[in-house]
Scaffold this motif. Structure first.
Motif, short mmCIF file in Angstrom:
data_model
loop_
_atom_site.label_atom_id
_atom_site.label_comp_id
_atom_site.label_asym_id
_atom_site.label_seq_id
_atom_site.Cartn_x
_atom_site.Cartn_y
_atom_site.Cartn_z
N LYS A 404 94.78 65.25 103.82
CA LYS A 404 93.57 65.99 104.22
C LYS A 404 93.82 66.86 105.46
N LEU A 408 92.62 70.39 104.14
CA LEU A 408 91.24 70.83 104.47
C LEU A 408 91.21 72.09 105.34
N ARG A 411 92.03 74.99 103.06
CA ARG A 411 90.93 75.31 102.13
C ARG A 411 89.80 76.02 102.86
N ARG A 412 89.44 75.51 104.03
CA ARG A 412 88.36 76.14 104.79
C ARG A 412 88.72 77.57 105.18
N THR A 415 88.82 79.65 101.74
CA THR A 415 87.62 79.75 100.88
C THR A 415 86.32 79.65 101.65
N ARG A 417 84.95 76.97 102.40
CA ARG A 417 84.25 75.78 101.89
C ARG A 417 85.13 74.55 102.01
N ASP A 418 84.49 73.41 101.93
CA ASP A 418 85.25 72.16 102.01
C ASP A 418 85.75 71.71 100.64
N SER A 419 85.17 72.24 99.60
CA SER A 419 85.61 71.83 98.27
C SER A 419 85.45 73.02 97.34
N GLY A 420 85.99 72.89 96.15
CA GLY A 420 85.88 73.99 95.19
C GLY A 420 87.00 73.90 94.20
N GLU A 422 90.56 74.26 92.27
CA GLU A 422 91.93 73.93 92.68
C GLU A 422 92.53 75.07 93.51
#
Ligand code: GLU
Length: 446
Positions: A404, A408, A411-412, A415, A417-420, A422
Protein backbone atom coordinates in the motif's frame (compact mmCIF):
# COMPACT_ATOMS: atom_id res chain seq x y z
CA UNK A 1 -46.56 -23.81 -43.02
CA UNK A 2 -45.86 -20.21 -42.15
CA UNK A 3 -45.01 -19.97 -38.45
CA UNK A 4 -47.00 -17.61 -36.24
CA UNK A 5 -46.26 -17.26 -32.53
CA UNK A 6 -47.71 -14.95 -29.94
CA UNK A 7 -46.68 -13.57 -26.58
CA UNK A 8 -49.80 -12.96 -24.51
CA UNK A 9 -49.17 -11.01 -21.32
CA UNK A 10 -51.93 -9.68 -19.10
CA UNK A 11 -51.30 -5.94 -18.63
CA UNK A 12 -51.84 -6.09 -14.88
CA UNK A 13 -48.20 -5.47 -13.90
CA UNK A 14 -44.69 -5.21 -15.25
CA UNK A 15 -43.08 -8.09 -17.12
CA UNK A 16 -40.68 -10.15 -15.00
CA UNK A 17 -37.78 -12.28 -16.19
CA UNK A 18 -40.02 -15.34 -16.56
CA UNK A 19 -42.37 -13.47 -18.93
CA UNK A 20 -39.44 -11.98 -20.81
CA UNK A 21 -38.00 -15.44 -21.35
CA UNK A 22 -41.30 -16.64 -22.85
CA UNK A 23 -41.42 -13.57 -25.09
CA UNK A 24 -37.84 -14.14 -26.23
CA UNK A 25 -38.51 -17.79 -27.07
CA UNK A 26 -41.63 -16.93 -29.07
CA UNK A 27 -39.70 -14.26 -30.95
CA UNK A 28 -36.61 -16.39 -31.61
CA UNK A 29 -38.71 -19.29 -32.86
CA UNK A 30 -40.66 -17.06 -35.26
CA UNK A 31 -37.43 -15.48 -36.51
CA UNK A 32 -35.80 -18.87 -36.91
CA UNK A 33 -38.58 -19.97 -39.25
CA UNK A 34 -39.14 -16.70 -41.07
CA UNK A 35 -42.53 -16.40 -39.38
CA UNK A 36 -44.51 -13.75 -37.53
CA UNK A 37 -44.41 -12.86 -33.86
CA UNK A 38 -47.55 -11.28 -32.41
CA UNK A 39 -48.05 -9.37 -29.19
CA UNK A 40 -51.47 -10.19 -27.75
CA UNK A 41 -52.61 -8.06 -24.87
CA UNK A 42 -54.76 -10.25 -22.61
CA UNK A 43 -56.88 -7.51 -21.12
CA UNK A 44 -60.22 -9.25 -20.62
CA UNK A 45 -59.98 -8.28 -16.96
CA UNK A 46 -60.59 -4.62 -17.54
CA UNK A 47 -60.58 -3.66 -13.89
CA UNK A 48 -57.05 -4.96 -13.35
CA UNK A 49 -55.59 -4.04 -16.75
CA UNK A 50 -53.98 -0.68 -17.32
CA UNK A 51 -52.77 1.31 -20.29
CA UNK A 52 -49.54 2.15 -18.45
CA UNK A 53 -48.78 -1.55 -18.25
CA UNK A 54 -49.42 -1.95 -21.98
CA UNK A 55 -46.92 0.85 -22.71
CA UNK A 56 -44.42 -0.69 -20.30
CA UNK A 57 -44.76 -4.12 -21.94
CA UNK A 58 -44.02 -2.63 -25.36
CA UNK A 59 -41.10 -0.61 -23.97
CA UNK A 60 -39.59 -3.61 -22.19
CA UNK A 61 -39.77 -5.71 -25.35
CA UNK A 62 -38.34 -2.86 -27.44
CA UNK A 63 -35.42 -2.55 -25.01
CA UNK A 64 -34.65 -6.18 -25.76
CA UNK A 65 -34.83 -5.43 -29.47
CA UNK A 66 -38.15 -7.20 -29.89
CA UNK A 67 -40.78 -5.48 -31.97
CA UNK A 68 -43.95 -7.41 -32.69
CA UNK A 69 -45.07 -8.01 -36.26
CA UNK A 70 -48.62 -7.34 -35.13
CA UNK A 71 -50.52 -6.44 -31.98
CA UNK A 72 -53.95 -7.57 -30.86
CA UNK A 73 -56.08 -6.82 -27.87
CA UNK A 74 -58.61 -9.07 -26.30
CA UNK A 75 -60.73 -6.13 -25.14
CA UNK A 76 -61.35 -5.28 -28.79
CA UNK A 77 -62.54 -8.79 -29.57
CA UNK A 78 -65.43 -9.47 -27.21
CA UNK A 79 -67.76 -9.88 -30.20
CA UNK A 80 -65.67 -12.81 -31.41
CA UNK A 81 -65.92 -14.52 -28.03
CA UNK A 82 -69.69 -14.00 -27.99
CA UNK A 83 -69.92 -15.62 -31.42
CA UNK A 84 -67.80 -18.59 -30.30
CA UNK A 85 -69.95 -19.03 -27.19
CA UNK A 86 -73.12 -18.95 -29.29
CA UNK A 87 -71.71 -21.57 -31.64
CA UNK A 88 -70.64 -23.83 -28.77
CA UNK A 89 -74.06 -23.34 -27.15
CA UNK A 90 -75.84 -24.37 -30.33
CA UNK A 91 -73.70 -27.50 -30.40
CA UNK A 92 -74.28 -28.35 -26.76
CA UNK A 93 -70.66 -27.77 -25.74
CA UNK A 94 -71.35 -25.06 -23.17
CA UNK A 95 -73.94 -24.86 -20.43
CA UNK A 96 -75.10 -22.37 -17.85
CA UNK A 97 -74.43 -23.17 -14.19
CA UNK A 98 -75.72 -21.37 -11.13
CA UNK A 99 -73.72 -22.55 -8.13
CA UNK A 100 -72.25 -19.87 -5.96
CA UNK A 101 -68.56 -19.90 -5.04
CA UNK A 102 -69.51 -21.14 -1.55
CA UNK A 103 -71.60 -23.99 -2.94
CA UNK A 104 -68.77 -25.08 -5.21
CA UNK A 105 -66.34 -24.88 -2.36
CA UNK A 106 -68.55 -27.09 -0.23
CA UNK A 107 -68.82 -29.68 -3.03
CA UNK A 108 -65.04 -29.79 -3.32
CA UNK A 109 -64.61 -30.27 0.41
CA UNK A 110 -67.08 -33.14 0.44
CA UNK A 111 -65.30 -34.83 -2.48
CA UNK A 112 -61.89 -34.39 -0.91
CA UNK A 113 -63.27 -35.73 2.40
CA UNK A 114 -64.33 -38.87 0.58
CA UNK A 115 -60.94 -39.20 -1.07
CA UNK A 116 -62.33 -38.25 -4.50
CA UNK A 117 -60.75 -35.82 -6.99
CA UNK A 118 -62.43 -32.39 -6.68
CA UNK A 119 -63.96 -32.47 -10.14
CA UNK A 120 -67.12 -30.47 -10.86
CA UNK A 121 -70.08 -32.90 -10.69
CA UNK A 122 -71.97 -31.38 -13.65
CA UNK A 123 -75.08 -30.87 -11.52
CA UNK A 124 -76.01 -27.90 -13.73
CA UNK A 125 -76.28 -30.20 -16.76
CA UNK A 126 -79.25 -31.92 -15.09
CA UNK A 127 -81.23 -28.70 -14.66
CA UNK A 128 -84.50 -28.48 -16.58
CA UNK A 129 -85.79 -25.32 -18.24
CA UNK A 130 -88.09 -24.88 -15.25
CA UNK A 131 -85.18 -25.22 -12.79
CA UNK A 132 -83.27 -22.54 -14.64
CA UNK A 133 -86.29 -20.25 -14.81
CA UNK A 134 -86.79 -20.66 -11.06
CA UNK A 135 -83.12 -19.94 -10.27
CA UNK A 136 -83.13 -16.88 -12.49
CA UNK A 137 -86.40 -15.83 -10.89
CA UNK A 138 -84.52 -15.89 -7.57
CA UNK A 139 -82.08 -13.43 -9.08
CA UNK A 140 -79.31 -15.86 -9.87
CA UNK A 141 -77.29 -15.23 -13.02
CA UNK A 142 -75.51 -18.10 -14.76
CA UNK A 143 -71.83 -18.54 -15.34
CA UNK A 144 -70.91 -20.68 -18.33
CA UNK A 145 -68.96 -23.91 -18.45
CA UNK A 146 -67.38 -25.70 -21.38
CA UNK A 147 -68.54 -29.33 -21.51
CA UNK A 148 -65.52 -31.57 -21.94
CA UNK A 149 -65.93 -34.61 -24.14
CA UNK A 150 -65.21 -37.59 -21.87
CA UNK A 151 -65.32 -39.98 -24.82
CA UNK A 152 -61.59 -40.18 -25.51
CA UNK A 153 -58.28 -39.17 -24.01
CA UNK A 154 -56.77 -35.75 -24.70
CA UNK A 155 -53.40 -36.12 -26.34
CA UNK A 156 -50.75 -33.98 -27.96
CA UNK A 157 -47.03 -34.16 -28.53
CA UNK A 158 -45.46 -31.27 -26.76
CA UNK A 159 -42.35 -29.83 -28.40
CA UNK A 160 -40.64 -29.69 -25.00
CA UNK A 161 -42.39 -32.29 -22.87
CA UNK A 162 -43.02 -34.98 -25.47
CA UNK A 163 -46.26 -37.04 -25.58
CA UNK A 164 -48.94 -35.72 -23.21
CA UNK A 165 -51.99 -37.62 -22.11
CA UNK A 166 -54.97 -36.47 -20.04
CA UNK A 167 -58.17 -38.23 -19.03
CA UNK A 168 -60.88 -35.57 -19.50
CA UNK A 169 -63.09 -37.25 -16.89
CA UNK A 170 -60.57 -36.18 -14.27
CA UNK A 171 -60.87 -32.50 -15.25
CA UNK A 172 -63.65 -30.11 -14.27
CA UNK A 173 -65.62 -28.53 -17.08
CA UNK A 174 -63.93 -25.13 -17.05
CA UNK A 175 -65.82 -21.93 -16.34
CA UNK A 176 -65.34 -19.72 -19.39
CA UNK A 177 -67.59 -16.78 -18.57
CA UNK A 178 -68.54 -15.30 -15.23
CA UNK A 179 -71.95 -14.27 -13.92
CA UNK A 180 -71.21 -10.63 -14.73
CA UNK A 181 -70.52 -11.49 -18.39
CA UNK A 182 -66.74 -11.09 -18.11
CA UNK A 183 -64.50 -13.65 -19.82
CA UNK A 184 -62.03 -15.98 -18.22
CA UNK A 185 -58.77 -16.60 -20.04
CA UNK A 186 -59.53 -20.05 -21.45
CA UNK A 187 -61.92 -19.58 -24.40
CA UNK A 188 -60.77 -16.14 -25.65
CA UNK A 189 -57.23 -17.44 -25.97
CA UNK A 190 -58.41 -20.30 -28.19
CA UNK A 191 -60.60 -18.03 -30.33
CA UNK A 192 -57.64 -15.66 -30.78
CA UNK A 193 -55.20 -18.44 -31.63
CA UNK A 194 -57.63 -19.64 -34.32
CA UNK A 195 -58.39 -16.18 -35.74
CA UNK A 196 -54.74 -15.17 -35.74
CA UNK A 197 -53.64 -18.45 -37.32
CA UNK A 198 -51.20 -19.10 -34.51
CA UNK A 199 -49.19 -22.21 -35.35
CA UNK A 200 -47.11 -22.56 -32.16
CA UNK A 201 -48.19 -21.77 -28.63
CA UNK A 202 -45.07 -21.30 -26.52
CA UNK A 203 -45.65 -20.71 -22.81
CA UNK A 204 -44.75 -21.86 -19.32
CA UNK A 205 -45.53 -25.35 -18.10
CA UNK A 206 -47.98 -23.89 -15.58
CA UNK A 207 -50.36 -23.84 -18.56
CA UNK A 208 -50.22 -27.57 -19.35
CA UNK A 209 -53.56 -28.36 -17.69
CA UNK A 210 -55.14 -25.40 -19.54
CA UNK A 211 -53.85 -26.84 -22.78
CA UNK A 212 -55.66 -30.12 -22.13
CA UNK A 213 -58.93 -28.20 -21.99
CA UNK A 214 -58.03 -25.91 -24.86
CA UNK A 215 -57.19 -28.83 -27.17
CA UNK A 216 -60.87 -29.80 -26.92
CA UNK A 217 -61.96 -26.20 -27.48
CA UNK A 218 -60.01 -26.02 -30.75
CA UNK A 219 -61.74 -29.20 -31.90
CA UNK A 220 -65.15 -27.98 -30.78
CA UNK A 221 -64.63 -24.81 -32.82
CA UNK A 222 -63.70 -26.86 -35.87
CA UNK A 223 -60.03 -25.91 -35.85
CA UNK A 224 -56.85 -27.95 -35.71
CA UNK A 225 -54.96 -27.34 -32.47
CA UNK A 226 -51.62 -25.55 -32.88
CA UNK A 227 -48.33 -27.07 -31.77
CA UNK A 228 -47.53 -26.55 -28.10
CA UNK A 229 -44.21 -25.98 -26.38
CA UNK A 230 -44.45 -25.74 -22.59
CA UNK A 231 -41.20 -24.63 -21.14
CA UNK A 232 -39.96 -25.54 -17.69
CA UNK A 233 -40.27 -22.68 -15.26
CA UNK A 234 -37.56 -20.30 -14.19
CA UNK A 235 -36.18 -20.65 -10.69
CA UNK A 236 -33.65 -18.66 -8.67
CA UNK A 237 -30.10 -19.76 -8.03
CA UNK A 238 -31.28 -21.45 -4.84
CA UNK A 239 -33.52 -23.70 -6.91
CA UNK A 240 -36.87 -22.29 -5.82
CA UNK A 241 -39.44 -20.08 -7.42
CA UNK A 242 -38.64 -16.90 -5.57
CA UNK A 243 -40.66 -13.78 -4.99
CA UNK A 244 -37.61 -11.88 -6.07
CA UNK A 245 -37.70 -13.38 -9.58
CA UNK A 246 -41.41 -12.75 -9.81
CA UNK A 247 -40.79 -9.03 -9.47
CA UNK A 248 -37.43 -8.70 -11.20
CA UNK A 249 -38.07 -6.68 -14.34
CA UNK A 250 -36.32 -4.70 -17.03
CA UNK A 251 -35.96 -1.48 -15.01
CA UNK A 252 -34.01 -3.08 -12.23
CA UNK A 253 -31.92 -5.19 -14.60
CA UNK A 254 -31.07 -2.16 -16.72
CA UNK A 255 -30.15 -0.15 -13.61
CA UNK A 256 -27.59 -2.82 -12.80
CA UNK A 257 -25.86 -2.06 -16.07
CA UNK A 258 -27.05 -5.21 -17.82
CA UNK A 259 -27.15 -4.94 -21.60
CA UNK A 260 -30.27 -6.15 -23.44
CA UNK A 261 -28.04 -8.43 -25.51
CA UNK A 262 -26.76 -10.09 -22.32
CA UNK A 263 -30.25 -10.60 -20.91
CA UNK A 264 -31.40 -12.06 -24.20
CA UNK A 265 -28.35 -14.36 -24.48
CA UNK A 266 -29.01 -15.63 -20.96
CA UNK A 267 -32.77 -16.08 -21.16
CA UNK A 268 -32.60 -17.63 -24.62
CA UNK A 269 -30.40 -20.48 -23.47
CA UNK A 270 -30.73 -21.21 -19.77
CA UNK A 271 -32.50 -24.50 -19.27
CA UNK A 272 -31.41 -25.74 -22.70
CA UNK A 273 -28.55 -28.04 -23.65
CA UNK A 274 -26.90 -25.21 -25.60
CA UNK A 275 -24.17 -23.17 -23.90
CA UNK A 276 -24.96 -19.70 -22.57
CA UNK A 277 -22.49 -17.61 -24.54
CA UNK A 278 -21.84 -13.90 -24.84
CA UNK A 279 -23.24 -12.63 -28.11
CA UNK A 280 -23.67 -9.02 -29.14
CA UNK A 281 -26.54 -9.71 -31.55
CA UNK A 282 -29.42 -12.20 -31.59
CA UNK A 283 -28.43 -13.89 -34.89
CA UNK A 284 -26.55 -16.83 -33.32
CA UNK A 285 -29.44 -17.33 -30.89
CA UNK A 286 -31.94 -17.36 -33.74
CA UNK A 287 -29.83 -19.75 -35.77
CA UNK A 288 -29.42 -22.32 -32.99
CA UNK A 289 -32.95 -22.08 -31.64
CA UNK A 290 -34.57 -25.49 -31.29
CA UNK A 291 -37.13 -26.74 -28.76
CA UNK A 292 -35.40 -30.14 -28.90
CA UNK A 293 -32.59 -28.58 -26.84
CA UNK A 294 -34.99 -27.52 -24.04
CA UNK A 295 -34.71 -29.47 -20.80
CA UNK A 296 -37.57 -30.55 -18.55
CA UNK A 297 -35.83 -29.41 -15.37
CA UNK A 298 -36.44 -25.86 -14.11
CA UNK A 299 -34.11 -23.27 -15.63
CA UNK A 300 -31.88 -21.58 -13.06
CA UNK A 301 -31.50 -17.84 -13.25
CA UNK A 302 -28.71 -16.23 -11.28
CA UNK A 303 -28.13 -12.47 -11.34
CA UNK A 304 -24.46 -12.92 -10.48
CA UNK A 305 -23.96 -15.14 -13.54
CA UNK A 306 -25.88 -12.62 -15.61
CA UNK A 307 -23.48 -9.86 -14.47
CA UNK A 308 -20.52 -12.02 -15.53
CA UNK A 309 -22.07 -12.74 -18.91
CA UNK A 310 -22.82 -9.04 -19.24
CA UNK A 311 -19.16 -8.10 -18.85
CA UNK A 312 -18.28 -10.50 -21.66
CA UNK A 313 -21.03 -9.04 -23.84
CA UNK A 314 -19.80 -5.48 -23.15
CA UNK A 315 -16.35 -6.56 -24.37
CA UNK A 316 -17.92 -7.46 -27.71
CA UNK A 317 -20.06 -4.38 -28.27
CA UNK A 318 -19.03 -2.27 -31.24
CA UNK A 319 -18.61 1.49 -30.83
CA UNK A 320 -21.74 2.16 -32.90
CA UNK A 321 -23.85 0.17 -30.44
CA UNK A 322 -22.79 2.26 -27.44
CA UNK A 323 -21.65 5.62 -28.84
CA UNK A 324 -24.69 7.55 -27.63
CA UNK A 325 -24.15 6.33 -24.08
CA UNK A 326 -20.45 7.27 -23.96
CA UNK A 327 -19.00 10.52 -22.64
CA UNK A 328 -18.70 13.19 -25.33
CA UNK A 329 -15.33 13.16 -27.03
CA UNK A 330 -14.72 9.46 -26.59
CA UNK A 331 -13.56 7.98 -29.91
CA UNK A 332 -13.87 4.50 -31.34
CA UNK A 333 -10.19 3.87 -30.45
CA UNK A 334 -10.80 5.03 -26.87
CA UNK A 335 -13.79 2.70 -26.58
CA UNK A 336 -11.82 -0.24 -27.87
CA UNK A 337 -8.98 0.45 -25.44
CA UNK A 338 -11.29 0.73 -22.43
CA UNK A 339 -13.84 -1.94 -23.40
CA UNK A 340 -11.89 -5.04 -22.25
CA UNK A 341 -11.80 -3.66 -18.69
CA UNK A 342 -15.47 -2.83 -18.28
CA UNK A 343 -18.23 -4.62 -16.42
CA UNK A 344 -20.85 -2.24 -17.80
CA UNK A 345 -21.04 0.46 -20.45
CA UNK A 346 -21.69 3.06 -17.74
CA UNK A 347 -18.26 2.38 -16.26
CA UNK A 348 -16.73 3.86 -19.42
CA UNK A 349 -17.54 7.31 -18.04
CA UNK A 350 -15.55 6.60 -14.86
CA UNK A 351 -12.55 5.56 -16.89
CA UNK A 352 -12.91 8.51 -19.16
CA UNK A 353 -12.94 10.92 -16.22
CA UNK A 354 -9.80 9.31 -14.86
CA UNK A 355 -7.97 9.31 -18.16
CA UNK A 356 -8.90 12.73 -19.41
CA UNK A 357 -10.42 14.65 -16.56
CA UNK A 358 -8.71 16.98 -14.18
CA UNK A 359 -6.86 14.97 -11.53
CA UNK A 360 -6.88 16.33 -8.02
CA UNK A 361 -3.53 14.79 -7.22
CA UNK A 362 -2.80 15.94 -3.71
CA UNK A 363 0.06 14.04 -2.10
CA UNK A 364 1.60 13.79 1.34
CA UNK A 365 5.02 15.25 2.13
CA UNK A 366 6.62 11.93 2.89
CA UNK A 367 5.64 10.68 -0.56
CA UNK A 368 7.51 13.43 -2.40
CA UNK A 369 10.69 11.40 -2.94
CA UNK A 370 8.70 8.42 -4.14
CA UNK A 371 6.73 10.50 -6.62
CA UNK A 372 9.83 12.25 -7.94
CA UNK A 373 11.47 8.87 -8.42
CA UNK A 374 8.30 7.58 -10.09
CA UNK A 375 8.32 10.49 -12.55
CA UNK A 376 11.93 9.73 -13.47
CA UNK A 377 11.36 6.01 -13.85
CA UNK A 378 8.17 6.54 -15.83
CA UNK A 379 10.16 8.57 -18.31
CA UNK A 380 12.77 5.81 -18.56
CA UNK A 381 10.79 2.57 -18.83
CA UNK A 382 9.80 0.79 -22.02
CA UNK A 383 6.15 1.70 -22.65
CA UNK A 384 5.63 -0.74 -25.47
CA UNK A 385 4.54 -3.51 -23.12
CA UNK A 386 3.32 -3.72 -19.49
CA UNK A 387 4.61 -0.36 -18.27
CA UNK A 388 2.95 -0.69 -14.84
CA UNK A 389 4.81 -3.82 -13.61
CA UNK A 390 8.03 -2.33 -15.00
CA UNK A 391 7.49 0.92 -13.11
CA UNK A 392 6.57 -0.87 -9.89
CA UNK A 393 9.63 -3.16 -10.08
CA UNK A 394 11.98 -0.22 -10.50
CA UNK A 395 10.39 1.74 -7.66
CA UNK A 396 10.53 -1.24 -5.30
CA UNK A 397 14.23 -1.64 -6.01
CA UNK A 398 14.91 2.07 -5.75
CA UNK A 399 12.80 3.08 -2.73
CA UNK A 400 12.36 -0.18 -0.84
CA UNK A 401 8.62 0.55 -0.62
CA UNK A 402 6.05 -2.16 -1.28
CA UNK A 403 2.34 -2.83 -0.91
CA UNK A 404 0.00 0.00 0.00
CA UNK A 405 2.86 2.40 0.83
CA UNK A 406 3.92 2.11 -2.78
CA UNK A 407 0.62 1.72 -4.62
CA UNK A 408 -1.65 4.21 -2.90
CA UNK A 409 0.46 7.35 -3.47
CA UNK A 410 0.89 6.35 -7.12
CA UNK A 411 -2.80 5.70 -7.60
CA UNK A 412 -3.73 9.00 -5.97
CA UNK A 413 -1.20 10.92 -8.05
CA UNK A 414 -2.29 9.30 -11.30
CA UNK A 415 -6.05 9.06 -10.81
CA UNK A 416 -6.94 11.42 -7.97
CA UNK A 417 -8.73 8.52 -6.27
CA UNK A 418 -8.01 5.86 -3.71
CA UNK A 419 -9.51 3.06 -5.75
CA UNK A 420 -10.64 2.34 -9.27
CA UNK A 421 -9.79 0.28 -12.30
CA UNK A 422 -6.56 -1.75 -12.36
CA UNK A 423 -3.55 0.53 -12.64
CA UNK A 424 -1.96 -1.96 -15.02
CA UNK A 425 -4.84 -1.35 -17.43
CA UNK A 426 -5.01 2.40 -16.84
CA UNK A 427 -1.36 3.31 -17.24
CA UNK A 428 -1.00 2.57 -20.97
CA UNK A 429 -4.17 4.57 -21.59
CA UNK A 430 -2.92 7.58 -19.60
CA UNK A 431 0.28 7.32 -21.66
CA UNK A 432 3.89 8.25 -20.84
CA UNK A 433 3.69 12.05 -21.12
CA UNK A 434 0.58 12.48 -19.01
CA UNK A 435 1.87 9.93 -16.48
CA UNK A 436 5.10 11.83 -16.00
CA UNK A 437 3.24 15.14 -15.81
CA UNK A 438 0.79 13.86 -13.17
CA UNK A 439 3.58 12.36 -11.06
CA UNK A 440 5.60 15.58 -11.23
CA UNK A 441 2.67 17.75 -10.35
CA UNK A 442 1.79 15.51 -7.39
CA UNK A 443 5.41 15.57 -6.19
CA UNK A 444 5.43 19.36 -6.44
CA UNK A 445 2.34 19.61 -4.24
CA UNK A 446 3.60 17.16 -1.63
N1 GLU B 1 -52.33 -14.19 -20.45
C1 GLU B 1 -51.89 -15.55 -20.25
C2 GLU B 1 -50.75 -15.53 -19.26
O1 GLU B 1 -50.10 -14.52 -19.13
C3 GLU B 1 -51.48 -16.13 -21.57
C4 GLU B 1 -51.14 -17.56 -21.58
C5 GLU B 1 -50.94 -18.06 -22.98
O2 GLU B 1 -49.82 -17.83 -23.51
O3 GLU B 1 -51.85 -18.61 -23.57
O4 GLU B 1 -50.50 -16.50 -18.58
Amino acid sequence: MSVVTRFAPSPTGRLHVGNLRTAIHNWLFARRHGGRFLLRIDDTDQARSSEDCVHAIRADLAWLGIVADGEERQSARFGRYEAALARLHAEGRVYPAYETAQELDLKRKVQLGRGLPPVYDRAALALSDDDRARLEGEGRRPHWRFRLDHGRPIEWTDLVRGPQHFDPALLSDPVIRREDGSWLYMLPSVVDDIDMAVTHVVRGEDHVANTAVQVQMFEALGAAAPHFAHEALLVGAEGKLSKRLGSLGVDEIREQGIEPAALMAKLARIGTSLPVEPVASPEPLIEGFDFATFGRAPARFDLEELAQLNARVVHLLPFAAVAERLPGGMSEADWEAIRPNLKSVAEAADWWAILHGHVENAAEANDRALLEAAAEEAAAIDWSESPWPALVARLKARTGRAGKALFLPLRRALTGRDSGPEMAALLPLIGPDETVARLRSAAAQA
